[in-house]
Design a protein around this motif. Sequence first.
Motif, PDB file in Angstrom:
ATOM      1  N   ARG A 126     -20.295  32.474 -42.880  1.00  0.00           N
ATOM      2  CA  ARG A 126     -18.859  32.467 -42.690  1.00  0.00           C
ATOM      3  C   ARG A 126     -18.421  32.080 -41.294  1.00  0.00           C
ATOM      4  NH1 ARG A 126     -15.034  37.553 -42.662  1.00  0.00           N
ATOM      5  NH2 ARG A 126     -13.085  36.428 -42.387  1.00  0.00           N
ATOM      6  N   HIS A 132     -17.142  25.572 -42.319  1.00  0.00           N
ATOM      7  CA  HIS A 132     -16.059  24.603 -42.152  1.00  0.00           C
ATOM      8  C   HIS A 132     -16.375  23.305 -42.862  1.00  0.00           C
ATOM      9  CE1 HIS A 132     -13.666  27.001 -39.588  1.00  0.00           C
ATOM     10  NE2 HIS A 132     -14.584  27.092 -38.647  1.00  0.00           N
ATOM     11  N   ARG A 135     -16.100  23.668 -46.587  1.00  0.00           N
ATOM     12  CA  ARG A 135     -14.709  23.765 -47.033  1.00  0.00           C
ATOM     13  C   ARG A 135     -14.020  22.414 -46.995  1.00  0.00           C
ATOM     14  NH1 ARG A 135     -11.696  28.684 -44.250  1.00  0.00           N
ATOM     15  NH2 ARG A 135     -10.078  28.069 -45.709  1.00  0.00           N
ATOM     16  N   ARG A 224     -16.679  31.458 -52.772  1.00  0.00           N
ATOM     17  CA  ARG A 224     -16.658  31.971 -51.400  1.00  0.00           C
ATOM     18  C   ARG A 224     -15.895  33.283 -51.322  1.00  0.00           C
ATOM     19  NH1 ARG A 224     -13.175  31.504 -46.909  1.00  0.00           N
ATOM     20  NH2 ARG A 224     -14.274  31.346 -44.923  1.00  0.00           N
ATOM     21  N   LEU A 228     -17.506  36.906 -50.572  1.00  0.00           N
ATOM     22  CA  LEU A 228     -17.118  37.660 -49.383  1.00  0.00           C
ATOM     23  C   LEU A 228     -16.639  39.045 -49.771  1.00  0.00           C
ATOM     24  CD1 LEU A 228     -15.202  35.027 -47.248  1.00  0.00           C
ATOM     25  CD2 LEU A 228     -17.389  36.100 -46.752  1.00  0.00           C
ATOM     26  N   ASP A 229     -15.822  39.044 -50.835  1.00  0.00           N
ATOM     27  CA  ASP A 229     -15.269  40.295 -51.312  1.00  0.00           C
ATOM     28  C   ASP A 229     -16.366  41.283 -51.641  1.00  0.00           C
ATOM     29  OD1 ASP A 229     -13.194  41.201 -54.128  1.00  0.00           O
ATOM     30  OD2 ASP A 229     -13.201  41.911 -52.047  1.00  0.00           O
ATOM     31  N   ARG A 232     -18.781  42.798 -49.040  1.00  0.00           N
ATOM     32  CA  ARG A 232     -18.288  43.881 -48.210  1.00  0.00           C
ATOM     33  C   ARG A 232     -18.419  45.240 -48.857  1.00  0.00           C
ATOM     34  NH1 ARG A 232     -13.581  41.217 -47.145  1.00  0.00           N
ATOM     35  NH2 ARG A 232     -13.746  40.165 -45.152  1.00  0.00           N
TER      36      ARG A 232
ATOM     37  N   LYS B  32      -8.866  26.893 -37.456  1.00  0.00           N
ATOM     38  CA  LYS B  32      -8.915  25.480 -37.064  1.00  0.00           C
ATOM     39  C   LYS B  32      -8.475  24.558 -38.185  1.00  0.00           C
ATOM     40  CE  LYS B  32     -12.794  26.241 -34.666  1.00  0.00           C
ATOM     41  NZ  LYS B  32     -14.114  26.297 -34.712  1.00  0.00           N
ATOM     42  N   GLY B 285      -5.361  27.108 -45.446  1.00  0.00           N
ATOM     43  CA  GLY B 285      -5.205  27.959 -44.279  1.00  0.00           C
ATOM     44  C   GLY B 285      -4.155  29.028 -44.528  1.00  0.00           C
ATOM     45  N   ARG B 287      -3.240  30.199 -47.365  1.00  0.00           N
ATOM     46  CA  ARG B 287      -3.779  31.164 -48.335  1.00  0.00           C
ATOM     47  C   ARG B 287      -4.669  32.176 -47.640  1.00  0.00           C
ATOM     48  NH1 ARG B 287      -5.924  27.858 -51.537  1.00  0.00           N
ATOM     49  NH2 ARG B 287      -4.487  27.718 -53.266  1.00  0.00           N
ATOM     50  N   ASP B 288      -5.498  31.659 -46.741  1.00  0.00           N
ATOM     51  CA  ASP B 288      -6.378  32.561 -46.006  1.00  0.00           C
ATOM     52  C   ASP B 288      -5.584  33.540 -45.159  1.00  0.00           C
ATOM     53  OD1 ASP B 288      -9.355  30.579 -45.231  1.00  0.00           O
ATOM     54  OD2 ASP B 288      -8.672  31.651 -47.018  1.00  0.00           O
ATOM     55  N   ARG B 293      -7.506  40.442 -47.651  1.00  0.00           N
ATOM     56  CA  ARG B 293      -8.925  40.741 -47.485  1.00  0.00           C
ATOM     57  C   ARG B 293      -9.519  39.983 -46.318  1.00  0.00           C
ATOM     58  NH1 ARG B 293     -10.848  39.486 -53.477  1.00  0.00           N
ATOM     59  NH2 ARG B 293      -9.798  37.554 -52.924  1.00  0.00           N
ATOM     60  N   LEU B 294      -8.902  38.836 -46.013  1.00  0.00           N
ATOM     61  CA  LEU B 294      -9.487  38.014 -44.968  1.00  0.00           C
ATOM     62  C   LEU B 294      -8.759  38.165 -43.632  1.00  0.00           C
ATOM     63  CD1 LEU B 294     -10.156  34.789 -47.055  1.00  0.00           C
ATOM     64  CD2 LEU B 294     -11.776  36.526 -46.373  1.00  0.00           C
ATOM     65  N   ARG B 296      -7.728  39.748 -40.284  1.00  0.00           N
ATOM     66  CA  ARG B 296      -8.452  40.693 -39.444  1.00  0.00           C
ATOM     67  C   ARG B 296      -7.515  41.512 -38.598  1.00  0.00           C
ATOM     68  NH1 ARG B 296     -12.671  37.577 -36.561  1.00  0.00           N
ATOM     69  NH2 ARG B 296     -13.458  36.251 -38.203  1.00  0.00           N
TER      70      ARG B 296
END
Lengths: 336, 296, 524
Positions: A126, A132, A135, A224, A228-229, A232, B32, B285, B287-288, B293-294, B296
């Motif tokens: 990650r 990157h 993705r 992904r 990730l979920d 954890r 990024k 981006g 969405r993230d 959950r993503l 921080r």
Amino acid sequence: MKLATFIAKRLFLMLLVLFGVSVLVFVISKVIPADPVGAILGGNAPVELVEDLRRRLGLDKPLINQFFDYMSGLVKGDLGKSLKTNRPVVKDIAEFFPATLELAISATLFSIVLGILLGIFSAVYRNRFIDHFSRVFSILGVSMPVFWTGLLLLLLFYFRLGWLPGGGRLSLFTTPPTKYTGLLVLDSLLSWNMEALKDALAHLVLPTIVLGYSSTASIARITRASMLDVLRQDFIRTAKAKGIGRRLVIYRHALRNALIPIVTIIGLTFGGLLEGAVLTETIFSWPGLGRYIVNALLVLDYPAIMGGTLFVAVIYSLVNLVVDIIYAVLDPRMRI
Amino acid sequence: MDSTQVEKSTISRWKPVIEDWKHTFYLWRRTKLAMVGTFIVAGFLLMALLAPLLAPYDPIKVDLVNRLKPPSKQFLFGTDQFGRDILSRVLYGARVEVWIIFLVTVISGTIGTAIGIVAGYFGGWIDEILMRITDIFLAFPRLILAMALSAVLGRGLTNAIIAISLVEWTVIARLARAEAMRVKSQPFIEAAKAVGASDLRILVLHVLPMCVSPVLVQLTMRMGTIILTAAGLGFLGLGAQPPTPEWGAIVSDGRSYLINHWWISTFPGLFIAVVVLGFNLLGDGIRDILDPRLRR
Amino acid sequence: MRKAAVLLLATLLLLVAFAKTPKDTLVIAANTEIFITLDPAVCYETFAAAVVTAAYSGLTKIEPVNGVLTPVPELAERWEVSPDGTVWKFYLRKGLKFSNGDPLTAEDVVFSFRRVLKIRKSPAWLFEELGLNAQNMEETIYAENDHTVVLKTKPLAPNIVLSIIAPPWGGIVNKKLVLANEVNGDLGEAYLTNKSIGAGAGPYVVTEWKRREVITMEANPYYWRGQPPLKKIIIRDVPEETTQFLLVQKGDVDVAWNITTEQAAQLREAKPSNIRLVTTPEQSNEYIAMNVGWGPFKDERVRLAIKYAIDYDAIINSVMRGFAVLNQNFMPIGYFGYIELNPFKRDIEKAKRLLAEAGYPNGFEVELITSTTEIRRNEAVVVQANLADIGIKANIVLMPSGEMYQKYRQQGHQMIIAGWGIDYPDPDALAKPFANYRVKQLAWRNMWYDDYAADLAERAGIEQDPEKRAQLYKELQEYWIYKSPFVMLYQPVGFWAVSNDVVGFEKACEGYTLVFDFTKISKK
């Protein structure tokens, strides 16, 4: 609620939606502002001949009558006769659908493999370069217009290099395998026709890559995210604490739980591929349902348009239904 | 609470949203890929805006002397079978694309939001009916439905836009409905009802604003798909009519000249890919950023 | 790794081994998507008609005789016609057989003609031009005996009748076989859609048609002239022109039927060793038509202005790459009664003056419709630019041909670019649609209700004396060129990419799009 009730309810809803779809399809093809009869007869035919044929085909009956004819035909499984090929549309569909099915299956497999791989790399590494890169690579697939990718690959691998065939499902002089399913790869294996198998696979390569690549992104992203979920969650930590190797942790525990949304996406991808198939089939002269519908739309062969579109909508709905059921089986919380 | 206090509480509802935006911006700067996406999109919009200034030639004028010239200093992207400069056509094509996505956004956003919040807010059989209608539209693969609608409406850019909008609204409707359902059970809505505010007022003043940002976000994420659908229609000849330089149509133009004059199809397709990539990166981006959950 | 390389090599070798086509088989790559049917009573598309003509012979056959397309005796060895031109007797050859051995008699001929009228699809209107129809066919089409067929037509110039009864729609079908395979009273239409086994008496038999894949034709052992040189003809469906071109270059096929003008131009310049370009003037034309009933087009001067605004050279040289012949006349070059009339050259000043005289000094806006093919699209763009030069803003709308023809037939268009495929090799086939509004064809579609032109066309169609006929056509052409709402752009030249192993293609294609004679082709 119980699984059986859930399935029954979804099935009922699906039938309702399909009824609405057939009405919509009927309305669309009747509202199309032009004249399939004129298309059949060509430019030279005089007005009188066109009107006569229209009358004989029953196309001047009031809309309500035509709608009833259409619906009663549907119930019997009769989608009418194509104005262009003069054959029952059902026969046309039976002939062209296997080609699209084969392409869709092949592309789905390709995008699953590629997507899951990219997703795993992204999740495990990650935010590092691989993440990157994966993705961007998968998003690029969804961004490139399918017809452009197809043209470029054709230009390179067929026109310039001559490594791969330039269209169709089989070469001119290959003896086709005996038709069991209409899926050439399967049929070649069943009739042990190795030459046809090689040839069919060669013809599948480019369209599969083009179509499959365009769906990799959603699979990669879902893989992904759910990896990730799950990575954890507590039980993973417990497993790690127990000292089980990292690799094992990933593959056994994380992946299995990540499967649920992946199954959903695969189902939706398959349906979505039916759409990408339209343009891919056009570029690669693939004799499938997508191209059939496009040609029908371009010459306004409306029984073919109606039948083909309806058929695709049914498949789409069925796939969604199956996905919902699988989802419900895997996760009882979903059975609302 | 009286009505002014309800209004005030609405405004104070926005405060955490604004705080949220600051945090969002911070996150955006850290992602990024989202930044790259944003710059691409900005570049695209700039290109469309400045096309008349940037384009070296007239994109429509027929100049048969210069037909099918390969890329050179004089014609950066080469010329097509009418001698028209591909670079100029691509630049002006950006305007066509912006026009398309703007209209589709407005039309599908409006229809979708309206239907969605009505369905979500009122629930019951209104919801069922509207959702079934949405399902019916969703039962078709997007492109096929857009093609069928194009055939019905006739060829042309405007009709293609309408066709795409009629396909896109369903996505927005679903989202707006979910938002409306979420908002519906909030206490301040109950309070507003208690004071006697009409349903319409509640819908427009309270429910709608809560939906705007998720809908806009969703629309941004759909831009890529919208452009691809429009290009697909253009490629099949159902979109913009000649000589309008729509990117998909230019790719289709170049198809018969592909082997020896690759530039006609390659460059517009490249731009489609890059711009859609930009929107998709931006969307991803976003969405993230929004995914708790993503965060921080 | 090594195994993979060997496998790859073996595959490549295998592919190469199949690259050349067999010696007595002709392999054609063509776009067969537009083929609807191979039934002679229904078929109307150009290339499909060539296939139908190969499978079904008729009483007459259209052959180039000294460069002029003429109906010659085929299944009928001779005929007689009454002095007023209305009663015809055709005498069949003896011993004629269908491709399954069944004898061919006058009864089959009568059945076939009546069948065309009963099914009443595209070809029917041509028979109806002769005065034959489903109501009177019992009296007008009958067999006097096993070998004599009688036709009672309207009074017409003899050449017209002989030309119209030729294949494809005049192709004779096997009555016994067709009726035995009838479904729901369709007169065998479903059966004959994709094969002709046993049903025709032409040099070839269509043994199989897998839609969007391949059409297979095999030589007919019972053909009365004897077997043709080629035993088999395979038509492979390849919708992409570029792919067709590549296949013929590689030697995978012998003929690429639909290459683009660009590729043909390339071939014309390059002259490779294994393939060549074959061309022939086509039996069709391309025109712009203006709806006389719409706005500015009511005024003759506006129409004339547009005739002076078009850049004919640009269209012929750039769009058609030289594969077209300038002909501003409705009469095709070489036809009986043709006179050379190409008065229009691009003259912007004159055009603008005419527009101003008519009251449109600032031009006007008009909708220009045409079909979606590459060539039409390109022509539309050039025409749009030409019109812009004289102040007319043309908005192009491309439509699928079905839609376009519907609008056209309803007289609902303003300006249109279209083409006319010649149906039979007689000047009447052009004079009627382009000059006579009473037959409700092109002149009518464009609302050009001109009695002078219509009268001339009608009289010339009936005139039995060749000299008088020629004179009538001369008058008509001279009148038509200035007054009509048609801007004739060119007569196209057909072209194919043909392997150098193929001999006789030049002779076979003479007379395309009316005829194509596969029996003239052989291979080295």
